[in-house]
Design an enzyme around this catalytic site. Structure first.
Site, PDB file in Angstrom:
ATOM      1  N   SER A 126       0.432   6.676  -8.415  1.00 53.32           N
ATOM      2  CA  SER A 126       0.596   5.922  -9.670  1.00 53.32           C
ATOM      3  C   SER A 126       2.059   5.876 -10.083  1.00 53.32           C
ATOM      4  CB  SER A 126      -0.218   6.588 -10.787  1.00 53.32           C
ATOM      5  OG  SER A 126      -1.572   6.665 -10.434  1.00 53.32           O
TER       6      SER A 126
ATOM      7  N   HIS B  55      -0.526   9.531 -16.922  1.00 48.32           N
ATOM      8  CA  HIS B  55      -0.712  10.320 -15.696  1.00 48.32           C
ATOM      9  C   HIS B  55       0.455  10.132 -14.728  1.00 48.32           C
ATOM     10  CE1 HIS B  55      -2.677   6.426 -15.209  1.00 48.32           C
ATOM     11  NE2 HIS B  55      -2.475   6.522 -13.920  1.00 48.32           N
TER      12      HIS B  55
ATOM     13  N   GLY C 180      -1.876   9.876 -22.210  1.00 44.52           N
ATOM     14  CA  GLY C 180      -2.748  10.479 -21.202  1.00 44.52           C
ATOM     15  C   GLY C 180      -4.185  10.061 -21.437  1.00 44.52           C
ATOM     16  N   SER C 181      -4.525   9.861 -22.713  1.00 40.98           N
ATOM     17  CA  SER C 181      -5.756   9.145 -22.983  1.00 40.98           C
ATOM     18  C   SER C 181      -5.329   7.688 -22.966  1.00 40.98           C
ATOM     19  CB  SER C 181      -6.326   9.540 -24.345  1.00 40.98           C
ATOM     20  OG  SER C 181      -7.489   8.777 -24.562  1.00 40.98           O
ATOM     21  N   LEU C 182      -5.834   6.969 -21.985  1.00 48.85           N
ATOM     22  CA  LEU C 182      -5.296   5.622 -21.736  1.00 48.85           C
ATOM     23  C   LEU C 182      -5.558   4.678 -22.901  1.00 48.85           C
ATOM     24  CD1 LEU C 182      -6.351   5.451 -17.988  1.00 48.85           C
ATOM     25  CD2 LEU C 182      -4.022   5.654 -18.879  1.00 48.85           C
TER      26      LEU C 182
ATOM     27  N   GLY D 283      -5.580  -0.925 -14.781  1.00 49.32           N
ATOM     28  CA  GLY D 283      -6.900  -0.368 -15.108  1.00 49.32           C
ATOM     29  C   GLY D 283      -6.966  -0.036 -16.586  1.00 49.32           C
TER      30      GLY D 283
ATOM     31  N   LYS E  42      -0.037   0.278  -5.306  1.00 42.12           N
ATOM     32  CA  LYS E  42      -0.152   1.710  -5.590  1.00 42.12           C
ATOM     33  C   LYS E  42       0.327   2.475  -4.354  1.00 42.12           C
ATOM     34  CE  LYS E  42      -3.430   4.496  -8.197  1.00 42.12           C
ATOM     35  NZ  LYS E  42      -4.516   4.320  -9.164  1.00 42.12           N
TER      36      LYS E  42
ATOM     37  N   GLU F 125      -8.907  -0.181 -36.381  1.00 44.23           N
ATOM     38  CA  GLU F 125      -8.561   1.165 -36.837  1.00 44.23           C
ATOM     39  C   GLU F 125      -7.779   1.945 -35.782  1.00 44.23           C
ATOM     40  OE1 GLU F 125     -11.555  -0.230 -37.191  1.00 44.23           O
ATOM     41  OE2 GLU F 125     -11.733  -0.411 -39.358  1.00 44.23           O
TER      42      GLU F 125
ATOM     43  N   GLN G 263     -21.896   3.036 -44.004  1.00 44.76           N
ATOM     44  CA  GLN G 263     -20.604   3.075 -44.719  1.00 44.76           C
ATOM     45  C   GLN G 263     -20.253   4.488 -45.210  1.00 44.76           C
ATOM     46  OE1 GLN G 263     -19.269  -0.296 -44.897  1.00 44.76           O
ATOM     47  NE2 GLN G 263     -21.048  -0.352 -43.541  1.00 44.76           N
TER      48      GLN G 263
HETATM   49  C1  LIG Z   1      -9.294   6.778 -22.004  1.00 50.45           C
HETATM   50  C2  LIG Z   1      -9.214   7.313 -20.602  1.00 50.45           C
HETATM   51  N1  LIG Z   1     -10.255   7.093 -19.762  1.00 50.45           N
HETATM   52  C3  LIG Z   1     -10.208   7.584 -18.503  1.00 50.45           C
HETATM   53  C4  LIG Z   1      -9.134   8.293 -18.067  1.00 50.45           C
HETATM   54  C5  LIG Z   1      -9.112   8.893 -16.667  1.00 50.45           C
HETATM   55  N2  LIG Z   1      -8.115   8.134 -15.816  1.00 50.45           N
HETATM   56  C6  LIG Z   1      -6.902   8.592 -15.600  1.00 50.45           C
HETATM   57  S1  LIG Z   1      -5.965   7.558 -14.667  1.00 50.45           S
HETATM   58  C7  LIG Z   1      -7.248   6.470 -14.522  1.00 50.45           C
HETATM   59  C8  LIG Z   1      -7.074   5.187 -13.757  1.00 50.45           C
HETATM   60  C9  LIG Z   1      -5.971   4.393 -14.345  1.00 50.45           C
HETATM   61  O1  LIG Z   1      -5.779   3.223 -13.651  1.00 50.45           O
HETATM   62  P1  LIG Z   1      -4.509   2.338 -13.973  1.00 50.45           P
HETATM   63  O2  LIG Z   1      -4.381   2.163 -15.437  1.00 50.45           O
HETATM   64  O3  LIG Z   1      -4.610   1.091 -13.184  1.00 50.45           O
HETATM   65  O4  LIG Z   1      -3.290   3.231 -13.538  1.00 50.45           O
HETATM   66  P2  LIG Z   1      -2.725   3.477 -12.063  1.00 50.45           P
HETATM   67  O5  LIG Z   1      -2.836   4.929 -11.841  1.00 50.45           O
HETATM   68  O6  LIG Z   1      -3.535   2.687 -11.099  1.00 50.45           O
HETATM   69  O7  LIG Z   1      -1.350   3.005 -12.136  1.00 50.45           O
HETATM   70  C10 LIG Z   1      -8.370   6.936 -15.197  1.00 50.45           C
HETATM   71  C11 LIG Z   1      -9.669   6.246 -15.253  1.00 50.45           C
HETATM   72  C12 LIG Z   1      -8.076   8.507 -18.990  1.00 50.45           C
HETATM   73  N3  LIG Z   1      -7.011   9.216 -18.679  1.00 50.45           N
HETATM   74  N4  LIG Z   1      -8.139   7.978 -20.225  1.00 50.45           N
END
Ligand SMILES: Cc1ncc(C[n+]2csc(CCOP(=O)(O)OP(=O)(O)O)c2C)c(N)n1
Length: 621
Positions: free
Chosen positions: A40, A77, A123-125, A155, A246, A368, A429
């Site tokens: 990544s 990540h 880290g939480s995407l 993703g 990747k 929100e 509510q």
């Molecule tokens: C909200 C959330 N859901 C799931 C994950 C677990 N997770 C970590 S990396 C990843 C894949 C991410 O794919 P992408 O955004 O395309 O990044 P890449 O590593 O391919 O660049 C997942 C599902 C997370 N970190 N956050």
């Protein structure tokens, strides 16, 4: 040809060398750690090299410089890539990268503001762009020319919060914000839905009103051109949709599934990867020059003490309304106070602040997650954001709140319309789990004022407190309990009724405090004395006063709250005094409530004075 305007004239060969360095450092550090996401990192290395070593203006020795361009790694990540870029820029010794993911180092698995070059934890995407909005708004407020860059995964761009941000960034015309999507067509366990359909990406972002540029994410010249265009685009934000692979640069991992989140094993595997990447280095390291930011402007005006409240003893004021009134006074006293709303400002009374301070008020509409994310971004830059909505609707942004806690953000949350006492609108509510949700996060002060005076002072204390604060407010009007100059502290409580003959202590806050006071009077008529404590601060909790009250009342306590039974006042009091032999009994909402009139509902769900009287008599008999 690289452009010469916004971006620096760093030779392409140098940028390609630096991109290879970033890949090498990412592979080395993850291999040493035995875990991480090197592939990544590799897909985004050219993007980051171009940004850090040609486009962005920042002082690597002073990551908090107010005019530094900001970079948010939303795909957290890929942290090793971020760390490598700062190390390569001179912020710290690249050898430190080999302590990645260890207890001894702040170079954690995902970035947090423990590191001085990280503004917000990721880290939480799906949260970086929301924070980026806060950073971009801060530049506007401070009249700074810094730009904000947010790097996301493809993703990751499934997350709805990104599209909340996309809509609002366009609405706010944030042309100082630039997103980059690393379209490497792979997620964690599957290819992404759109894979490399770049036109589909362009259509989506364009439809959201962004300047959407499709670019080869491994072509440094093309990237420079795209960033140049982004810098020249006025009136709307830009997104670079970067087509990448990747694991780029490592033949056996490049564009292959099953390589997500895997470090290359020490030995043959890592050696092969590093040998391939090293072949892209220049024979001798080139000179790296970072573009420095403009010098800082003058410091903003200092804060003054907030004006005191002016309530009359006969007033009846909802705590949400008192909150809104105090926010205006805070706005007058402190230029750093800002407020955000999600289309309920006339219910939370933040509209008063919005009318008085339109430049410091941000309507994020019914989004929100974005409201909290943008608030986190603003807080990271020294603003004091008050974020207010119905407590019930904060639940949908809970992951943002959780991440804000990880960032140790100086964010102030206000949740209104709590409990069954909102009445007719019904359970959808009613905030009935907000105390549990907020108290679960370390470092969050949880406050629950019952009258307007207490609300005033707790709101003022919240602004001065360094760290996250949650203020719980109610819908119905409630009487005034305190004199305007009453003193409150975060972590305090008030004993409102006491006598030497008290048989039991009732602990309450909000509407149930008034029911407890009524019960006190009713029981007094029957010759039964009880103590009543206003627990306006639930976290931290005033253990000393609670324990002293319990000791004086046969070690018997009763908590009454307009909240579900788990994780509210009852559990907080139990946790504080249970080990000392105090018996704590709880009265709380134990089923999904119905619509009705507030008084009817308080009675129906067992929280009215009548129920408290019955319960007290049973407990002391
Ligand atoms: C909200 C959330 N859901 C799931 C994950 C677990 N997770 C970590 S990396 C990843 C894949 C991410 O794919 P992408 O955004 O395309 O990044 P890449 O590593 O391919 O660049 C997942 C599902 C997370 N970190 N956050």
């Amino acid at each position: 040809m690289p452009p010469t305007g916004l971006t620096a004239g760093t030779p392409l060969a140098t940028l390609n060398h630096l991109a290879a360095r970033l890949r090498i450092l990412s592979v080395r550090s993850t291999t040493e750690a035995g875990s991480g996401h090197p592939t990544s990192c590799c897909s985004a290395a050219d993007i980051v090299a171009v940004l850090f070593f040609s486009v962005m203006r920042f002082n690597p020795k002073n990551p908090k410089h107010p005019n530094n361009d900001r970079f948010v790694l939303s795909k957290g990540h890929a942290a090793p890539l971020l760390y490598a870029a700062w190390a390569e820029a001179g912020a710290f010794n690249p050898d430190d990268l080999l302590r990645l993911r260890t207890l001894e180092s702040d170079l954690e698995g995902h970035p947090t503001p423990r590191l001085n070059f990280v503004d917000v934890a990721t880290g939480s995407l799906g949260q970086g762009l929301n924070a980026g909005i806060g950073l971009a708004l801060n530049a506007r407020l401070d009249q700074s020319n810094y730009r904000t860059y947010v790097l996301m995964g493809d993703g990751e761009s499934m997350e709805g919060s990104i599209w909340e941000a996309a809509e609002i960034a366009r609405h706010l015309k944030l042309d100082n914000l630039c997103a980059i999507v690393d379209v490497n067509r792979q997620g964690q366990s599957d290819p992404t839905i759109l894979q490399h359909d770049m036109e589909a990406y362009r259509a989506r972002w364009s439809a959201f009103g962004w300047n959407a540029l499709v670019v080869d994410g491994h072509d440094t010249a093309a990237l420079l051109n795209a960033f140049e265009q982004a810098g020249q685009t006025k009136g709307k934000p830009t997104v670079l949709l970067a087509r990448t692979l990747k694991g780029k640069g490592i033949s056996f991992a490049e564009d292959k599934p099953d390589w997500h989140g895997k470090a290359f094993k020490k030995g043959e595997e890592a050696d092969k990867a590093l040998a391939e990447l090293s072949a892209r280095l220049l024979p001798s390291p080139p000179k790296v020059e970072i573009r420095l930011p403009d010098p800082p402007a003058k410091a903003p005006a200092a804060a003054r003490p907030v004006a005191p409240p002016e309530y009359q003893p006969s007033d009846s004021v909802a705590t949400r309304e008192a909150f809104g009134a105090t926010l205006v006074k805070l706005g007058e006293a402190n230029p750093k106070v800002v407020a955000l709303d999600a289309d309920v400002k006339n219910s939370t009374f933040t509209d008063k602040f919005g009318k008085k301070f339109p430049d410091r008020f941000f309507e994020t509409f019914i989004a929100e997650q974005n409201m909290i994310g943008a608030g986190v971004g603003l807080a990271s830059q020294g603003k004091i954001p008050f974020v207010a909505t119905f407590a019930a609707f904060l639940t949908r942004a809970y992951d943002f709140i959780r991440m804000a806690a990880i960032s140790k953000t100086n964010l102030k949350l206000m949740g209104s319309h709590v409990g069954v006492s909102i009445g007719e609108d019904g359970p959808s509510q009613m905030g009935l789990e907000d105390l549990a949700m907020m108290a679960a996060q370390p470092g969050v002060a949880v406050l629950y004022p019952s009258d307007a005076v207490c609300t005033h002072w707790l709101t003022a204390l919240a602004a001065d407190h360094q760290g996250m604060v949650y203020i719980r407010t109610g819908r119905p009007k409630t009487p005034i309990l305190y004199k305007n100059d009453e003193q409150f502290t975060i972590g305090g409580s008030k004993v409102l009724r006491e006598s030497a003959k008290d048989k039991l202590t009732v602990v309450a806050a909000g509407v149930t405090l008034f029911e407890a006071l009524k019960a006190h009077d009713e029981l007094a008529k029957q010759g039964i004395a009880i103590r009543v404590v206003d627990l306006y601060s639930i976290v931290p909790i005033d253990r000393a006063t609670l324990l002293a009250s319990a000791r004086a009342t046969n070690n018997l306590m009763l908590t009454v709250e307009d909240h579900y039974a788990h994780g509210g006042i009852g559990d907080a009091v139990t946790a504080a005094v249970n080990a000392d032999g105090v018996k704590v009994h709880k009265m709380a909402v134990t089923e999904i409530p119905h619509s009705g009139k507030p008084d009817q509902l308080l009675d129906r769900y067992g929280l009215s004075a009548r129920h408290i009287v019955e319960k007290v008599k049973k407990l002391i008999s």
